[in-house]
Scaffold this active site. Structure first.
Site, short mmCIF file in Angstrom:
data_model
loop_
_atom_site.label_atom_id
_atom_site.label_comp_id
_atom_site.label_asym_id
_atom_site.label_seq_id
_atom_site.Cartn_x
_atom_site.Cartn_y
_atom_site.Cartn_z
CG HIS A 192 -4.21 0.58 4.38
ND1 HIS A 192 -3.58 -0.25 3.47
CD2 HIS A 192 -5.30 1.08 3.71
CE1 HIS A 192 -4.25 -0.28 2.35
NE2 HIS A 192 -5.29 0.53 2.46
CB CYS B 190 -0.92 0.00 1.21
SG CYS B 190 -0.06 -0.23 2.79
CG ASN C 275 -8.32 1.37 0.34
OD1 ASN C 275 -7.10 1.29 0.47
ND2 ASN C 275 -9.15 0.65 1.09
#
Length: 360
Positions: free
Chosen positions: A307, A165, A327
């Site tokens: 994240h 990520c 995202n």
């Protein structure tokens, strides 16, 4: 027709087409099983023909249904976040954290902490357009702003089971900044970051935004187009030396990793006047998120960061002001890959580590 039968019919039909919030009543084992059968088909789960795994996942699915019901009962308004079945609803919270988040991000990020309002900075220039030259702020910013409307945000990507990520969010901001500066939108290579990034980054096994930016800017590494270095979602041998790239690509010339806790008005100003940003967040409560504004039940502690995502805009005029967050779990997650986080209380730790950059 009995009330429960009506609800069950609507849920099953709806589940086949789109995500909906789930309400769970007592003695629902048979109803849960019907929902689970449709869930397995909808998300094409690999264990559908494995009885032992199927039973184990069903039990975890039932726990998710109970949690979804609890979260939806706590909604305070029609704009509040709502929850339902997602591709992660057959996991325990611990499995979700281990498989799809990076529990070590807070530890990695802490090494960049210098003082409460500044993490790490790098600059080769100090003009008014650079990240570090933005001392003279605009007198006012729009009440809402969305960089997607400017045509500088690439389509939502899916990282799959690769824990990179940190690479996705960084490259996404580089794409936007290149488009803002040059007027052309291109997808750049996340895979290059996964395979090649040094400075303590380990591909799909983890990394962090500021370490990546330090490596990119310090070594003047060119991020290649995705077409030149395509995404595989696995950690492979670095191919930079074998890749021909004369003029194409983007280079980070300047970056800042800031802490905006207690100063989110400055974060909004940075988004509106400079561009999208990459942020570290706590995404543990997002497991069953479908839409709406997350304004409760999302710990903002620095130690809870796990994240990395991109903020592409905000709406400060809404009943509950929110950030627009992109995202990297594909378009099936949330609102076509996006979610919304309340402004002002460091919700989900969104102001703890904010990275902006300039490119050429």
């Amino acid at each position: 027709m009995e009330w429960k039968t009506v609800v069950l019919t609507v849920l099953i039909v709806s589940l086949c087409f789109f995500a909906v919030p789930i309400r769970v009543g007592p003695n629902t084992s048979d109803q849960d099983l019907k929902l689970f059968k449709n869930y397995v088909i909808r998300f094409n789960k690999s264990y559908r023909h494995n009885p032992e795994e199927y039973d184990k996942r069903f039990q975890r699915f039932q726990r998710s249904l109970q949690h979804i019901d609890k979260m939806n009962r706590l909604r305070s308004s029609d704009t509040s976040a709502f929850y339902g079945l997602t591709q992660f609803s057959d996991l325990t919270e611990e499995e979700f954290l281990t498989l799809h988040l990076r529990p070590d991000i807070s530890v990695r990020s802490a090494k960049h902490l210098i003082n409460p309002h500044s993490l790490n900075r790098h600059s080769e220039k100090s003009d008014s357009k650079s990240v570090l030259g933005r001392m003279k702020r605009a007198n006012g910013i729009p009440t809402k702003f969305d960089w997607r409307n400017k045509g500088v945000v690439t389509p939502v990507k899916a990282q799959g089971s690769c824990g990179a990520c940190w690479a996705f969010s960084t490259v996404e901001v580089a794409e936007a900044m290149f488009a803002i500066q040059n007027g052309s939108l291109y997808s750049f290579s996340v895979q290059e970051m996964i395979d090649c990034a040094a400075n303590g980054n380990y591909g799909c096994e983890g990394g962090d935004i500021c370490s990546l930016l330090t490596w990119l800017a310090g070594a003047k590494i060119k991020i290649l187009p995705e077409t030149t270095y395509p995404l595989t979602r696995s950690t492979d041998a670095c191919k930079l030396e074998r890749t021909v790239s004369k003029d194409s690509g983007v280079i980070i010339t300047d970056f800042a990793c800031d802490n905006f806790m207690g100063a989110e008005d400055e974060l909004l100003e940075s988004i509106a006047t400079h561009g999208p940003v990459a942020v570290a967040v706590n995404a543990l409560s997002w497991q069953n998120y479908l839409g709406g504004v997350i304004q409760f039940h999302c710990d903002g502690a620095f130690s809870s960061l796990n994240h990395a995502v991109q903020i592409v805009g905000y709406d400060n005029s809404a009943a509950t002001p929110f950030y627009i967050v992109r995202n990297s779990w594909g378009t099936v997650f949330g609102d076509k890959g996006y979610l919304y986080i309340a402004i002002g209380n460091n919700m989900c730790g969104i102001a703890n580590q904010v990275s902006s950059m300039d490119v050429i």
